[in-house]
Scaffold this active site. Structure first.
Site, PDB file in Angstrom:
ATOM      1  N   GLY A   9     -15.160   2.574 -12.620  1.00 23.31           N
ATOM      2  CA  GLY A   9     -13.799   3.021 -12.387  1.00 23.31           C
ATOM      3  C   GLY A   9     -13.721   3.710 -11.036  1.00 23.31           C
ATOM      4  O   GLY A   9     -14.132   4.864 -10.907  1.00 23.31           O
ATOM      5  N   SER A  11     -11.698   5.466  -8.309  1.00 17.97           N
ATOM      6  CA  SER A  11     -10.421   6.176  -8.252  1.00 17.97           C
ATOM      7  C   SER A  11      -9.952   6.434  -6.834  1.00 17.97           C
ATOM      8  O   SER A  11      -8.832   6.902  -6.633  1.00 17.97           O
ATOM      9  CB  SER A  11     -10.559   7.521  -8.972  1.00 17.97           C
ATOM     10  OG  SER A  11     -11.479   8.351  -8.276  1.00 17.97           O
ATOM     11  N   GLY A  12     -10.819   6.152  -5.853  1.00 15.74           N
ATOM     12  CA  GLY A  12     -10.501   6.510  -4.480  1.00 15.74           C
ATOM     13  C   GLY A  12     -10.991   7.891  -4.117  1.00 15.74           C
ATOM     14  O   GLY A  12     -10.675   8.409  -3.039  1.00 15.74           O
ATOM     15  N   GLY A  13     -11.793   8.509  -4.985  1.00 14.64           N
ATOM     16  CA  GLY A  13     -12.385   9.815  -4.719  1.00 14.64           C
ATOM     17  C   GLY A  13     -13.864   9.693  -4.433  1.00 14.64           C
ATOM     18  O   GLY A  13     -14.480   8.642  -4.644  1.00 14.64           O
ATOM     19  N   VAL A  14     -14.462  10.795  -3.990  1.00 13.77           N
ATOM     20  CA  VAL A  14     -15.867  10.759  -3.598  1.00 13.77           C
ATOM     21  C   VAL A  14     -16.789  10.579  -4.804  1.00 13.77           C
ATOM     22  O   VAL A  14     -17.836   9.919  -4.707  1.00 13.77           O
ATOM     23  CB  VAL A  14     -16.246  12.019  -2.790  1.00 13.77           C
ATOM     24  CG1 VAL A  14     -16.168  13.281  -3.659  1.00 13.77           C
ATOM     25  CG2 VAL A  14     -17.629  11.883  -2.167  1.00 13.77           C
ATOM     26  N   MET A  35      -7.552   1.718 -11.454  1.00 15.83           N
ATOM     27  CA  MET A  35      -6.520   1.832 -12.474  1.00 15.83           C
ATOM     28  C   MET A  35      -5.280   2.501 -11.904  1.00 15.83           C
ATOM     29  O   MET A  35      -5.376   3.589 -11.329  1.00 15.83           O
ATOM     30  CB  MET A  35      -7.021   2.688 -13.645  1.00 15.83           C
ATOM     31  CG  MET A  35      -8.132   2.098 -14.446  1.00 15.83           C
ATOM     32  SD  MET A  35      -8.839   3.320 -15.605  1.00 15.83           S
ATOM     33  CE  MET A  35     -10.233   3.923 -14.646  1.00 15.83           C
ATOM     34  N   CYS A  99      -5.931  11.327 -21.494  1.00 15.06           N
ATOM     35  CA  CYS A  99      -6.118  10.236 -20.534  1.00 15.06           C
ATOM     36  C   CYS A  99      -7.506   9.622 -20.696  1.00 15.06           C
ATOM     37  O   CYS A  99      -7.657   8.394 -20.662  1.00 15.06           O
ATOM     38  CB  CYS A  99      -5.926  10.744 -19.112  1.00 15.06           C
ATOM     39  SG  CYS A  99      -6.123   9.467 -17.852  1.00 15.06           S
ATOM     40  N   CYS A 195      -2.524  14.458 -12.612  1.00 13.02           N
ATOM     41  CA  CYS A 195      -2.437  13.334 -11.678  1.00 13.02           C
ATOM     42  C   CYS A 195      -1.019  12.895 -11.390  1.00 13.02           C
ATOM     43  O   CYS A 195      -0.683  12.561 -10.260  1.00 13.02           O
ATOM     44  CB  CYS A 195      -3.270  12.161 -12.198  1.00 13.02           C
ATOM     45  SG  CYS A 195      -2.729  11.534 -13.808  1.00 13.02           S
TER      46      CYS A 195
END
EC number: 2.8.1.13
Length: 373
Positions: A9, A11-14, A35, A99, A195
């Protein structure tokens, strides 16, 4: 159909970026999956498009394929509608717990299986162990980042198909690896808060779904101090947003929310962060979820958290045989235990499970309960 055995998954985070990197370097055939959990409401505040671009860039840098799934309808019905209903009832929900249960470890897991993968992986700071054929969820090694609190609703099926590559790592090490590898998310700020709210004002966002309904701000003995825009905009222990300032006849100490009378639309406040009205030693919960599938006993002692990053506290747990609900008695008074939040139980590093808090023996809550009886 993907040839990847693990779908990460992204998420676009580190954190998810480094999780994907570690799995790739360990030789796992992997792919990423981004997602979308919240439909753009036109405010420009949601970071979803920026996160999507970063997820694509990370997968490109790692040389792995990326898939996309829109779970915004599932998020609305499985998480957000509950979120609004809880606030309307005067409680304070924890959407991250829902979530994880409803989206990341249900719909995401289903999507990964449809793509032919055997496992999913996320950037959560948690660990897994197997003992006598049963999976155990363990705290992350970095206690300051441990996220097992948010994962306590998972069960054996989910854990059997999940990998947590960051579970043994401290956050600074994750940042270091990202920088040395040239990942585009290496210096990206961690996302905070809820979020779907992003950086916008929480009260303004909630007002779109729960219109303002003004009422009185009172002291515990009924003296009126001012007005509030709606009791559901506040949570126990909150100091900000009361706009009371100096009140004639009282010390200059700050005011804190110590109770909410939803039926009469009254917000109750007191001075001092350790007000006795904020303290409770006992809570009752909704039916509990057990990671092992069953509780360790009908009555047992363990450690508990009633908020994320709160120090764990010793307690005694009793389980109602008919409903599965908990009664938790703490060894010492707890501050601002809040209905709607989760009580999560631990035996050492092992997360046993948890439940949504339904009620406490805090003085004002007890008074309102007795008045309604």
């Amino acid at each position: 159909m993907s040839t990847a055995q693990v779908i990460v998954g992204v998420s676009g985070g580190v954190d998810s970026s480094v999780a994907a990197l570690l799995l790739r370097d360990a030789g796992h055939p992997i792919a990423g999956l981004f997602m979308q959990n919240w439909a753009d409401d036109g405010s420009g505040e949601c970071r979803a498009e920026e996160d999507r671009r970063d997820a694509v860039a990370v997968c490109g840098r790692l040389g792995i394929p990326i898939h996309f799934r829109d779970f915004s309808a599932e998020y609305w019905s499985g998480v957000f509608e509950h979120f609004v209903a809880e606030y309307a009832a005067g409680r304070t929900p924890n959407p991250d717990v829902l979530c994880n249960r409803e989206i990341k470890f249900r719909y995401f897991l289903d999507a990964a299986r449809e793509l032919g993968a055997r496992h999913i992986a996320t950037g959560h700071y948690a660990r897994l162990a197997q003992e006598r054929g049963r999976w155990r969820l363990l705290r992350g090694r970095d206690r300051g980042k441990d996220q097992s609190y948010f994962l306590h609703q998972l069960g054996q099926v989910q854990l059997a198909h999940t990998l947590f590559p960051l579970g043994d790592m401290p956050k600074p090490e994750v940042r270091r690896i990202a920088r040395e590898t040239g990942l585009p998310t290496a210096d990206k700020k961690d996302s905070t808060g809820i979020c779907f709210i992003g950086e916008r004002d929480f009260r303004s966002f909630l007002a779109q779904y729960l219109p303002a309904r003004e009422g009185e701000i009172q002291t515990p003995d009924g003296r009126v101090l001012g007005r509030h825009p709606g009791v559901f905009y506040f949570t126990l222990g909150q100091r900000e947003g009361l706009q009371l300032g100096g009140v004639r006849g009282f010390d200059a100490a700050p005011w804190y929310v110590v109770g909410k009378d939803v039926a009469h639309n009254v917000l109750v406040v007191d001075q001092g962060s350790d007000s006795p009205y904020l303290m409770s030693t006992r809570l009752w919960s909704e039916p509990a979820h057990w990671i092992d599938g069953a509780p360790p006993a009908a009555r047992f002692e363990c450690m508990a958290q009633t908020r994320y990053r709160q120090p764990e506290e010793p307690c005694q747990v009793s389980i109602d045989e008919s409903s599965g609900a908990l009664e938790v008695v703490f060894a010492r008074p707890q501050r601002a235990v809040t209905p709607g939040q989760s009580v999560v139980l631990y035996d050492g590093d092992v997360c046993l499970g948890g439940a949504v808090i339904a009620a406490t023996d805090a003085p004002l809550e007890r008074r309102l309960r007795e008045a309604a009886a």
